[in-house]
Design an enzyme around this catalytic site. Structure first.
Site, PDB file in Angstrom:
ATOM      1  CG  HIS A 177      42.277  41.185  32.411  1.00 31.13           C
ATOM      2  ND1 HIS A 177      41.846  42.288  31.709  1.00 31.13           N
ATOM      3  CD2 HIS A 177      41.370  41.015  33.400  1.00 31.13           C
ATOM      4  CE1 HIS A 177      40.732  42.749  32.248  1.00 31.13           C
ATOM      5  NE2 HIS A 177      40.439  41.994  33.294  1.00 31.13           N
TER       6      HIS A 177
ATOM      7  NE  ARG B  39      37.158  40.059  27.974  1.00 35.29           N
ATOM      8  CZ  ARG B  39      36.805  40.471  29.172  1.00 35.29           C
ATOM      9  NH1 ARG B  39      35.935  39.769  29.899  1.00 35.29           N
ATOM     10  NH2 ARG B  39      37.287  41.591  29.684  1.00 35.29           N
TER      11      ARG B  39
ATOM     12  CG  HIS C  44      74.025  45.311  40.808  1.00 33.21           C
ATOM     13  ND1 HIS C  44      74.076  44.646  39.595  1.00 33.21           N
ATOM     14  CD2 HIS C  44      74.078  46.632  40.516  1.00 33.21           C
ATOM     15  CE1 HIS C  44      74.174  45.540  38.626  1.00 33.21           C
ATOM     16  NE2 HIS C  44      74.171  46.749  39.157  1.00 33.21           N
TER      17      HIS C  44
END
Length: 148
Positions: free
Chosen positions: A103, A137, A16
């Site tokens: 990332h 990575r 809400h």
């Protein structure tokens, strides 16, 4: 950063407290010809945010995205991240929106309606959905989520 949204399908839900911001975002996203599915609530009546975070989280797959809105975003983030395919990120500004995607490959944007105004929420949403995951990575780290 891509000029168009990285997805053509978004699910959105709130409690809400996030109802007005959710509806504002729906209207803005529809203008961009993106399919957005409103999972409720459909009024400002008091509801429990875990119910709506759960509803949205069950819809998340590897190819779609979501937006959750509650008062602070904290409760929705906690609940949504309980689901295996969800990487929900509570975002407050443009930089965290971009980094959540680049990332962390976040697939659920979480906003707090009491701490983020409409203009900033729209900017955050646009950046989040236009930013691609960098992989590299970061992919190695994301794969570790499945080992928890």
């Amino acid at each position: 950063m891509s000029k168009t949204f990285i997805t053509k399908k978004i699910f959105i839900s709130s409690d809400h407290a996030g109802y007005d911001l959710k509806n504002y975002l729906i209207n803005q996203i529809l203008k961009k010809k993106i399919k957005i599915t409103d999972l409720g609530p459909f009024s400002k009546d008091s509801v429990d945010y875990p119910d709506f975070a759960k509803k949205l989280s069950k819809k998340i797959t590897n190819i779609n995205f979501g937006i959750l809105v509650c008062g602070t975003g904290i409760g929705m983030s906690i609940m949504a991240n309980r689901y295996r395919k969800v990487r929900a990120s509570l975002v407050f500004n443009s930089k965290t929106a971009k980094l959540a995607r680049e990332h962390n490959n976040a697939n659920v944007l979480v906003l707090g309606s009491r701490v983020t105004n409409k203009k900033n929420a729209l900017k955050i949403t646009e950046i989040f959905f236009k930013t691609k995951f960098l992989k590299g990575r970061h992919l190695r780290r994301i794969k570790k989520f499945n080992n928890v």
